[in-house]
Each structure stands twice: as C-alpha cells, then as structure tokens.
Design an enzyme around this catalytic site. Structure first.
Site, PDB file in Angstrom:
ATOM      1  N   GLY A 207      22.063  35.520  40.739  1.00 59.80           N
ATOM      2  CA  GLY A 207      23.059  36.596  40.852  1.00 59.80           C
ATOM      3  C   GLY A 207      24.081  36.514  39.740  1.00 59.80           C
ATOM      4  O   GLY A 207      23.847  35.852  38.730  1.00 59.80           O
ATOM      5  N   ASN A 208      25.200  37.186  39.891  1.00 57.82           N
ATOM      6  CA  ASN A 208      26.283  37.053  38.920  1.00 57.82           C
ATOM      7  C   ASN A 208      27.619  37.129  39.634  1.00 57.82           C
ATOM      8  O   ASN A 208      27.683  37.351  40.849  1.00 57.82           O
ATOM      9  CB  ASN A 208      26.149  38.099  37.807  1.00 57.82           C
ATOM     10  CG  ASN A 208      26.251  39.513  38.333  1.00 57.82           C
ATOM     11  OD1 ASN A 208      27.266  39.912  38.884  1.00 57.82           O
ATOM     12  ND2 ASN A 208      25.176  40.278  38.193  1.00 57.82           N
TER      13      ASN A 208
END
Ligand code: CTP
Length: 408
Positions: A207-208
C-alpha cells in the site's frame, strides 16, 4: 448559523421516535423550516400533535390523506432541501435500499433529488445484521448519508450500539448539507481519494501512506458549493462526506474500473488518489507461509488511470491531476501535466514534514501544461481545497457561472 433551509424530518417506527421532537426543536432554533412526515408505526411512539405545534405544519403520514387535491409526495419532495430520517428503523432502511414506495415517506424519498441523511436506531443485533449492513452499503453508494448510531442503553435494557445520537450530534452531522450554496448547482464532480492496496496474499498487501484527507476535503468543498459529487475512495479512516455517492475500492484496477464507469457522466474529475504504480504479479489465494528464505515478489505495472481518462475526455470536461513529489522541479511538473493530459496539475512536496500524506495541512502548487505556475500556499487541506476549486473554476469557465458546459 447556516441560512434557513427546508428540512423534511422523516420519523419511522423506532422507540426513539419521540426524540424527533428534540431534533425538530433544535433545527427550528437554528432557523430552519421543518416539515415532519411520520410512518404509521412511528405514530405509535410519536406525539403527532406536539409535532404540529412545534413545526407549525401538519405532520403527514398517509400517502392518500396527504394528497389534498395535488400530488403531495412530489410537492414535498421538490420543496425539501434536505431529508433527514431520524430515527430510521431497520424496516425503513430496507425499504429505502430496495426502492419500495408503499407509504408517504418512502415515496417522497424516491421522488427527491436533495441529500438524504439517515440516523439508524435499533437493537445492536439488528444493526449489525448482514442484511442491514448490505442495505447501508447500497444506500451509501446512492449518496445517502448515514449518521451512525451510538453505544448506550437500548430499548431492550441492554447496553449496545444502536442508540439515536443526540440532536446536537445530528445537527453537527448534517451541517455541511445545511450550508450548501448553489454556486455549483448542476455540476457533477468526480473525485478519487486515498491509497490503493495491492494484495500479496489474503492477509498482506502493498500500500502507500495516503490518508485520503486531500481528496475528501475536495469532495466536501464541491458539495458545499452545491455540486453533485461522486467519490471513489481507497481504504481510509474518514467518514464519507454528507451527500456524496461513495464507491469504496481497494486495488488500482478496481479504482480504474470505477473511474472509467463514472467519468463520462461527470463534468469535472479530480484524481487525488495515490494510486499504487505496481501490483503483485501473482497474489496467492491462501496465506503464504514463512519458509526461512528471502522472498522475491514480482511486481507488474498498474494502469495509469489519469492518462486513460484524459484519452476519453470530451469537450467541456475538465481534468485535474495531483503530483506527489519529493523534489518539486517545475519543468518536470509541466512535463507531467502534459503527458498525463490534464488541464491542471496540483503538486505537493511529500518529503516535507508537517504537510503531505497523513497531515491535516498541505502546500500546493498549481501547474498547467502551458507552463502556468501558481503557488496556492501552505494551509489546511480544507482551505486549500477551496482555493483549488476557485482556481479550477477560473480556468474552466471564467465567463459562465452556473452554466455547465455540455459535453458530448
Ligand atoms: N495516477 C493514476 N494512475 C496511476 C498512478 C498515478 O491515475 N497508476 C494519477 C494520480 O492519481 C495523480 C497523478 O496520476 O493524479 C500523478 O501521480 P504521481 O504518483 O505523482 O505520478 P506517477 O504517474 O505515479 O509518476 P511518478 O510516481 O513516477 O512520478
């Protein structure tokens, strides 16, 4: 205090129905005009006469009694600037999700185009029943805003989630809808927000750090100007903006599918999501076990959603992208605006502390493919959302306020 609005207060068959009087009283104190509509079962718990005295209007209930020589449900739907259903019973939530129209209140809801807000109140087991949760999901996607119930003593005497929130909390939750202006009325705005999650296996993901705050602030700002807003969002902890149609997604490809489906029916599209550039080539169906060795995970490139949308852009549509940079080099930003095919690129420096991803503040620079550069300054994301929409408006249709340019 918000300017005076015509609020239709729907009351349904929950034991909390008597508390609708306090909600009406508070809304009236704020200067709003309240029209109550109660379902038949609500009238078992709700003192109709008190409602009429409090609001100065008849409390309607029956579809046919309410006709009064005209088509009352259409009249009531057209007149309302917001519909608040508090309390909303399990039965009424199901009816609304299925589009049933077998009484006055459900018929009004089908005919209305204004924002609809529901405040469910019921026993905890009913609220968390998958049927109700599915219905709430359907309603969220249709722009119905939920004010979630609170934890406390319930009608059964048990403690649990299901209590109608206080009138003050309800007022606070509907305030954005009460503050709506009509400057952007008729304009359809599509916003993407938040991160994307790419599965490694059913447990792990890539993810980020995006929090979604900037995209949500833009969606709220567009709503407050009277636009019809659709939000396509990755996983965040932010409550959905009141009055927006919300689609929740996880992966970049889900976001792409939602954005491409929605894009043709919108006038302005703002791509604020932090889309993961890569996904795992072959995520496993079951959880990958530790094996004492280093893992090599092959990544493949995700589609560039923004570039794809720019190729589908029709005359009159306006496209805005974001750029998350760790070094703000203007020529590179102008190049990015050009190759992404956007009308405006809003760039923020994600390497600086106190701004960017999870912060409430940001620092934005507006760049156009023709080389225009404008600093929008350092401020809260909500304030910057307002400035960004002002600048978008100035460049999109400087001479035609309130006119949506038609796109084929
Ligand atoms: N974007 C997109 N699809 C992707 C990646 C990015 O639609 N797969 C969009 C973002 O939502 C943003 C804009 O493109 O509006 C720019 O994103 P950014 O991360 O700055 O650029 P990238 O295209 O990912 O390029 P790079 O990270 O290499 O600078």
């Amino acid at each position: 205090m918000a300017s005076s609005k015509r609020v239709l207060l729907g009351i349904t068959g929950s034991i909390a129905a008597y508390r609708s009087l306090d909600i009406a009283r508070l809304l009236r104190q704020e200067g709003h005009d309240i029209q109550m509509v109660a379902t038949r079962s609500a009238l078992r718990f709700f003192p109709r006469l008190n409602g009429e005295v409090f609001t100065g209007h008849p409390v309607y209930s029956d579809l046919f009694d309410a006709m009064g020589g005209g088509v009352r449900h259409i009249e009531l739907a057209d007149k309302s600037q917001i519909i608040l259903i508090a309390p909303a019973s399990a039965d009424f939530i199901a009816k609304l999700a299925l589009g049933l129209a077998d009484d006055l209140l459900s018929t009004i809801c089908l005919a209305a185009t204004c924002p609809i807000v529901i405040a469910p109140a019921m026993e905890e087991k009913m609220y968390f029943h998958p049927a109700i949760q599915e219905h709430l999901k359907t309603l969220r996607a249709r722009r119905v805003q939920e004010i979630p119930p609170e934890k406390g003593p319930l009608a059964s005497g048990k403690e649990g989630v299901g209590r109608l929130p206080s009138p003050e909390r309800i007022l606070e939750a509907i305030q954005p809808s009460l503050n709506v202006s009509d400057a952007w009325s008729g304009i359809r705005v599509l916003v993407s927000a938040g991160p994307t999650y790419e599965p490694i296996d059913p447990v792990r993901f890539l993810g980020n750090r995006s929090s979604g705050k900037m995209g949500y602030a833009l969606a709220r700002e567009a709503l407050s100007r009277g636009a019809a807003v659709t939000l396509v969002t990755g996983p965040t902890n932010i409550p959905p903006p009141v009055g927006a149609r919300v689609f929740q997604i996880e992966t970049a490809r889900e976001m792409e599918e939602n954005m491409h489906r929605e894009f043709p029916s919108h006038d302005l599209c703002i791509m604020a999501a932090a889309v993961g550039d890569y996904r795992i080539s072959s995520p496993t169906i079951s959880k990958r076990k530790k094996d004492g060795k280093d893992w090599e995970i092959l990544l493949c490139e995700n589609p560039d959603i923004l570039s794809g949308l720019s190729q589908k852009k029709k005359k009159g549509q306006f496209l805005v992208g974001f750029a998350a940079e760790t070094e703000m080099e203007i020529p590179l930003l102008i190049g990015k605006a050009t190759h992404k095919g956007v009308d405006i690129l809003l760039a923020n420096d994600v390497s600086r502390s106190g701004i960017g991803f999870s912060s409430d503040n940001n620092d934005l620079t507006l760049v156009t493919p023709s080389g225009e550069v404008l600093a929008l300054g350092h401020d809260s994301k909500q304030v910057l959302a307002g400035r960004a929409l002002d600048e978008i408006w100035n460049r999109w249709k400087p001479t035609a306020p309130n006119q949506v340019p038609k796109h084929e």
